[in-house]
Motif scaffolding. Structure first.
Motif, short mmCIF file in Angstrom:
data_model
loop_
_atom_site.label_atom_id
_atom_site.label_comp_id
_atom_site.label_asym_id
_atom_site.label_seq_id
_atom_site.Cartn_x
_atom_site.Cartn_y
_atom_site.Cartn_z
N ILE A 213 44.21 35.69 39.53
CA ILE A 213 44.75 35.05 40.72
C ILE A 213 43.61 34.33 41.42
O ILE A 213 42.43 34.64 41.18
CB ILE A 213 45.43 36.07 41.66
CG1 ILE A 213 44.44 37.15 42.10
CG2 ILE A 213 46.65 36.69 41.00
CD1 ILE A 213 44.99 38.07 43.16
N PRO A 214 43.90 33.35 42.28
CA PRO A 214 42.84 32.59 42.92
C PRO A 214 41.86 33.47 43.69
O PRO A 214 42.25 34.47 44.30
CB PRO A 214 43.60 31.65 43.86
CG PRO A 214 44.95 31.51 43.23
CD PRO A 214 45.24 32.84 42.62
N ALA A 215 40.59 33.10 43.64
CA ALA A 215 39.56 33.84 44.38
C ALA A 215 39.90 33.84 45.87
O ALA A 215 40.41 32.86 46.40
CB ALA A 215 38.19 33.19 44.16
N GLY A 216 39.65 34.94 46.52
CA GLY A 216 39.92 35.06 47.95
C GLY A 216 41.32 35.52 48.29
O GLY A 216 41.65 35.71 49.46
N THR A 217 42.15 35.74 47.28
CA THR A 217 43.51 36.22 47.52
C THR A 217 43.46 37.64 48.08
O THR A 217 42.77 38.50 47.55
CB THR A 217 44.34 36.21 46.22
OG1 THR A 217 44.41 34.88 45.73
CG2 THR A 217 45.74 36.75 46.47
N GLU A 218 44.22 37.87 49.16
CA GLU A 218 44.24 39.19 49.78
C GLU A 218 45.61 39.86 49.73
O GLU A 218 45.73 41.04 50.06
CB GLU A 218 43.78 39.08 51.24
CG GLU A 218 42.32 38.66 51.37
CD GLU A 218 41.85 38.57 52.81
OE1 GLU A 218 42.65 38.92 53.72
OE2 GLU A 218 40.72 38.13 53.03
N LEU B 298 46.08 45.23 45.64
CA LEU B 298 46.31 44.32 46.75
C LEU B 298 47.63 44.70 47.41
O LEU B 298 48.53 45.23 46.74
CB LEU B 298 46.43 42.87 46.25
CG LEU B 298 45.17 42.14 45.79
CD1 LEU B 298 45.55 40.75 45.26
CD2 LEU B 298 44.16 42.00 46.93
N PRO B 299 47.79 44.41 48.70
CA PRO B 299 49.10 44.65 49.32
C PRO B 299 50.13 43.68 48.76
O PRO B 299 49.83 42.50 48.53
CB PRO B 299 48.85 44.42 50.81
CG PRO B 299 47.58 43.64 50.90
CD PRO B 299 46.78 43.98 49.68
N PHE C 61 56.26 47.98 47.16
CA PHE C 61 55.97 46.93 48.14
C PHE C 61 55.72 47.51 49.53
O PHE C 61 56.47 48.35 50.01
CB PHE C 61 57.11 45.93 48.17
CG PHE C 61 57.30 45.22 46.84
CD1 PHE C 61 56.50 44.16 46.50
CD2 PHE C 61 58.27 45.67 45.94
CE1 PHE C 61 56.65 43.53 45.27
CE2 PHE C 61 58.43 45.04 44.72
CZ PHE C 61 57.62 43.97 44.38
N SER C 62 54.69 46.99 50.19
CA SER C 62 54.35 47.44 51.54
C SER C 62 55.29 46.87 52.58
O SER C 62 55.42 47.42 53.67
CB SER C 62 52.91 47.04 51.88
OG SER C 62 52.01 47.61 50.96
#
Length: 198
Positions: free
Chosen positions: A3-8, A106-107, A132-133
């Motif tokens: 997934i793209p860098a920086g994805t949170e 990741l959330p 899922f959160s």
């Protein structure tokens, strides 16, 4: 998958993305419209309207067929019929693989134009209720997709800035909504090879 860098955070549409409910919805809408309003809408009429919210679809029905329908009754009957057939629902394996790969790392959230009752039943049917959160549905926002409201609310519930979210979608309306929210999108439709755009 990468997934793209920086994805949170990762946010997923439900119908057509996580689960292949569109055939179930087609039959349910056709039956409900016939039973409640006497309208015969063939499969061709529904083509291209897969990402519509319930109210958007009923507005299109009224315009196309020149009638006013009992919206509450049609929606209730459609939801009932979909819930009854969810035992037959199939998951979208490539997308579910991504969910399982990133769960706990990741959330994750669901952001759907569907009703909460059907979305939660769909997640239960494929064994993903606890993954899922946050789950955001049409009842939680004033404006459906293609407005960005659903995706912005999902990001807030995850406490992640919109620009750090990646959205998985299968409809033009959903992709527009995610882009309007400032999120990176992945189109999961067949033959798309998960086309990524920021």
């Amino acid at each position: 998958m990468d997934i793209p860098a920086g994805t949170e955070a990762l946010i997923f549409d439900c119908d057509g993305t996580l689960v292949d409910t569109l055939p179930l919805y087609l039959k349910a809408w056709q039956a409900a419209l016939q039973e409640v309003a006497g309208i015969d809408a063939d499969a061709d009429w529904f083509r291209g309207r897969g990402g519509y919210s319930e109210q958007m679809l009923l507005s299109a029905v009224e315009k196309s067929f020149g009638v006013t329908v009992d919206r509450k009754a049609v929606i209730a009957e459609t939801r009932r019929r979909v819930r009854e057939t969810l035992t037959d629902v199939r998951c979208n394996v490539p997308v579910i693989t991504i969910v399982r790969e990133w769960a706990g790392r990741l959330p994750l959230a669901v952001a759907s134009s569907g009703s909460r009752e059907v979305v939660e039943a769909s997640l239960a049917a494929i064994g993903l209720s606890d993954v899922f959160s946050a789950v955001v549905t049409i009842e939680d926002v004033e404006h459906p997709k293609p407005a960005p409201d659903i995706y912005l609310l999902a990001a807030r519930k995850l406490d992640v800035s919109a620009g750090r979210c990646v959205v998985f979608e299968d409809s033009d309306e959903g992709l527009k909504a995610a882009r309007a929210a400032g999120m990176t999108t992945m189109d999961v439709r067949p033959c798309s090879s998960f086309h990524v755009s920021a």
